[in-house]
Design a protein around this motif. Structure first.
Motif, PDB file in Angstrom:
ATOM      1  N   ASN A 241      11.742  58.450  16.548  1.00  0.00           N
ATOM      2  CA  ASN A 241      10.718  58.283  15.504  1.00  0.00           C
ATOM      3  C   ASN A 241       9.454  59.027  15.913  1.00  0.00           C
ATOM      4  O   ASN A 241       9.035  58.982  17.068  1.00  0.00           O
ATOM      5  N   GLY A 242       8.882  59.719  14.911  1.00  0.00           N
ATOM      6  CA  GLY A 242       7.604  60.395  15.161  1.00  0.00           C
ATOM      7  C   GLY A 242       7.726  61.692  15.934  1.00  0.00           C
ATOM      8  O   GLY A 242       6.719  62.260  16.360  1.00  0.00           O
ATOM      9  N   SER A 243       8.952  62.210  16.106  1.00  0.00           N
ATOM     10  CA  SER A 243       9.108  63.430  16.925  1.00  0.00           C
ATOM     11  C   SER A 243       8.842  64.707  16.131  1.00  0.00           C
ATOM     12  O   SER A 243       8.839  65.790  16.700  1.00  0.00           O
ATOM     13  N   GLY A 244       8.674  64.588  14.807  1.00  0.00           N
ATOM     14  CA  GLY A 244       8.299  65.762  14.002  1.00  0.00           C
ATOM     15  C   GLY A 244       9.376  66.266  13.053  1.00  0.00           C
ATOM     16  O   GLY A 244       9.207  67.316  12.424  1.00  0.00           O
ATOM     17  N   LYS A 245      10.450  65.512  12.891  1.00  0.00           N
ATOM     18  CA  LYS A 245      11.596  65.982  12.080  1.00  0.00           C
ATOM     19  C   LYS A 245      11.214  66.177  10.614  1.00  0.00           C
ATOM     20  O   LYS A 245      11.503  67.217  10.015  1.00  0.00           O
ATOM     21  N   SER A 246      10.584  65.142  10.006  1.00  0.00           N
ATOM     22  CA  SER A 246      10.236  65.252   8.576  1.00  0.00           C
ATOM     23  C   SER A 246       9.183  66.330   8.358  1.00  0.00           C
ATOM     24  O   SER A 246       9.205  67.041   7.350  1.00  0.00           O
ATOM     25  N   THR A 247       8.265  66.461   9.312  1.00  0.00           N
ATOM     26  CA  THR A 247       7.248  67.511   9.209  1.00  0.00           C
ATOM     27  C   THR A 247       7.933  68.870   9.206  1.00  0.00           C
ATOM     28  O   THR A 247       7.592  69.758   8.419  1.00  0.00           O
TER      29      THR A 247
ATOM     30  N   GLN B 183      12.078  62.008   2.411  1.00  0.00           N
ATOM     31  CA  GLN B 183      12.289  60.637   2.880  1.00  0.00           C
ATOM     32  C   GLN B 183      11.785  59.620   1.852  1.00  0.00           C
ATOM     33  O   GLN B 183      12.389  58.574   1.668  1.00  0.00           O
TER      34      GLN B 183
ATOM     35  N   HIS C 107      19.659  59.863  12.201  1.00  0.00           N
ATOM     36  CA  HIS C 107      19.399  59.029  13.375  1.00  0.00           C
ATOM     37  C   HIS C 107      20.692  58.644  14.077  1.00  0.00           C
ATOM     38  O   HIS C 107      20.668  58.227  15.227  1.00  0.00           O
TER      39      HIS C 107
HETATM   40  N1  LIG Z   1      -0.791  64.873   7.937  1.00  0.00           N
HETATM   41  C1  LIG Z   1      -0.703  64.190   9.080  1.00  0.00           C
HETATM   42  N2  LIG Z   1      -1.812  63.735   9.710  1.00  0.00           N
HETATM   43  C2  LIG Z   1      -1.735  63.062  10.872  1.00  0.00           C
HETATM   44  N3  LIG Z   1      -0.577  62.778  11.501  1.00  0.00           N
HETATM   45  C3  LIG Z   1       0.561  63.197  10.920  1.00  0.00           C
HETATM   46  C4  LIG Z   1       0.560  63.921   9.686  1.00  0.00           C
HETATM   47  N4  LIG Z   1       1.831  64.203   9.369  1.00  0.00           N
HETATM   48  C5  LIG Z   1       2.594  63.676  10.347  1.00  0.00           C
HETATM   49  N5  LIG Z   1       1.834  63.068  11.269  1.00  0.00           N
HETATM   50  C6  LIG Z   1       2.300  62.400  12.488  1.00  0.00           C
HETATM   51  O1  LIG Z   1       3.206  63.290  13.114  1.00  0.00           O
HETATM   52  C7  LIG Z   1       4.241  62.570  13.769  1.00  0.00           C
HETATM   53  C8  LIG Z   1       5.572  63.107  13.298  1.00  0.00           C
HETATM   54  O2  LIG Z   1       5.831  62.631  11.987  1.00  0.00           O
HETATM   55  P1  LIG Z   1       7.230  62.897  11.272  1.00  0.00           P
HETATM   56  O3  LIG Z   1       7.210  62.142   9.984  1.00  0.00           O
HETATM   57  O4  LIG Z   1       7.466  64.348  11.224  1.00  0.00           O
HETATM   58  O5  LIG Z   1       8.220  62.228  12.331  1.00  0.00           O
HETATM   59  P2  LIG Z   1       9.800  61.969  12.227  1.00  0.00           P
HETATM   60  O6  LIG Z   1      10.398  62.579  13.451  1.00  0.00           O
HETATM   61  O7  LIG Z   1      10.316  62.409  10.923  1.00  0.00           O
HETATM   62  O8  LIG Z   1       9.834  60.389  12.368  1.00  0.00           O
HETATM   63  P3  LIG Z   1      10.844  59.267  11.765  1.00  0.00           P
HETATM   64  O9  LIG Z   1      12.121  59.374  12.554  1.00  0.00           O
HETATM   65  O10 LIG Z   1      10.110  57.993  12.080  1.00  0.00           O
HETATM   66  O11 LIG Z   1      11.014  59.512  10.298  1.00  0.00           O
HETATM   67  C9  LIG Z   1       4.008  61.114  13.455  1.00  0.00           C
HETATM   68  O12 LIG Z   1       3.355  60.509  14.554  1.00  0.00           O
HETATM   69  C10 LIG Z   1       3.083  61.140  12.226  1.00  0.00           C
HETATM   70  O13 LIG Z   1       2.235  60.037  12.169  1.00  0.00           O
END
Ligand SMILES: Nc1ncnc2c1ncn2[C@@H]1O[C@H](COP(=O)(O)OP(=O)(O)OP(=O)(O)O)[C@@H](O)[C@H]1O
Length: 284
Positions: free
Chosen positions: A37-43, A83, A201
């Motif tokens: 979680n939070g590793s940056g995948k959705s970004t 998501q 996941h």
């Molecule tokens: N616009 C933003 N401003 C500040 N922080 C951000 C922003 N976008 C993403 N983040 C942070 O970047 C990190 C990565 O978010 P992301 O949604 O890409 O993670 P993820 O790997 O998809 O997580 P998950 O498995 O929980 O869905 C998180 O800590 C999130 O809070």
């Protein structure tokens, strides 16, 4: 022809959310993206789809910079399941799915659109009753499958087939049977020539269905390669802090990871697990 990220970083809230990522998605492959979680995948997915602009680096879609495509051109080349799947309007599931073809460049005669809509509902195993149900009244898994049908309906028959399909946790609300079926569907989309990226996941779904797996941790791409090679017990322990046993299927037909628990478990509490592990190894 591919979708390529080159030296891409994304900074937000004073933090580096993605750090110098090089990654490509090729037609005909199923690429699983995994990470804690939070590793940056959705970004990453939002950047690949053009929803977010990178702070630095380049994205090339079939040899041309992503920002040189208009939204209409993009909608003909790639479809995206994000998501967040809530719909606040009182639309039926069918109306939501038809939104997938609402762009001007995607307009087709009503009869063809009806065929595409029916085919998409069939592929995600939703029937006439679901079609007519107001979206907010659907179950979580039905909402997710409706949204996937909306993504599928954006795709037409050749030559207007989508080249890239980007799916963020398409099985998150689905039962175990349907999680597999969605991955089988994703594999079919890839075998028809599309590049399919799926955020997952479930490590075993990645092992079973993906051609390649890209593993993210703390905004960095840690590994990218064949799931069998990348997802070793040690690597999974290091990235996910999860103890697993890797169990091979007979006749070299892959393997699966049996999760034992978080690596924080004290060694003294692992004696029974070590017995299971030994027994498995003896049997194989
Ligand atoms: N616009 C933003 N401003 C500040 N922080 C951000 C922003 N976008 C993403 N983040 C942070 O970047 C990190 C990565 O978010 P992301 O949604 O890409 O993670 P993820 O790997 O998809 O997580 P998950 O498995 O929980 O869905 C998180 O800590 C999130 O809070």
């Amino acid at each position: 022809m591919s979708l390529v990220l080159s030296d891409v970083s994304f900074i937000a809230g004073g933090r580096k959310i993605l750090d110098k990522i090089y990654l490509d998605l090729n037609p005909g492959e199923l690429l699983a993206v995994i990470g804690p979680n939070g590793s940056g995948k959705s970004t990453l997915l939002k950047i690949l789809s053009g929803e977010l602009k990178p702070s630095s680096g380049h994205i090339l879609l079939d040899g041309k910079s992503l920002d040189q495509y208009s939204p209409a051109e993009l909608s003909m080349r790639r479809s995206v399941l994000s998501q967040e799947s809530e719909v606040r309007f009182p639309f039926t599931s069918e109306e939501v799915v038809r939104l997938g073809r609402s762009g001007d460049t995607l307009r087709v005669p009503k009869q063809i659109e009806d065929t595409l809509v029916n085919r998409s509902f069939f592929k995600v195993d939703l029937d006439e009753r679901h079609k007519q149900t107001l979206f907010p009244l659907l179950s979580g898994g039905e909402k997710q499958r409706s949204q996937l049908a909306r993504v599928l309906v954006q795709d037409a028959d050749p030559p207007n087939r989508q080249r890239y399909v980007l799916l963020d946790e398409p099985g998150a609300s689905l039962d175990p049977n349907r999680q597999h079926r969605i991955l089988i569907l994703a594999s079919e989309l890839a075998s028809e020539g599309r590049g399919v990226l799926v955020i997952l996941h479930d490590l075993n779904l990645a092992l079973r269905y993906a051609d390649r797996v890209a593993v993210f941790n703390d905004g960095k791409l840690k590994e990218c390669g064949k799931p069998e090679q990348v997802l070793s017990e040690n690597f999974v322990n290091k990235i996910f802090k999860l103890r697993t046993i890797k169990i091979p299927f007979p006749e070299g037909k892959g393997s699966f990871l049996l999760p034992l628990g978080p690596s924080e478990i004290e060694e003294s509490n692992l004696s029974h697990i070590k017995i299971i592990q030994e027994n498995f190894r003896k049997k194989i």
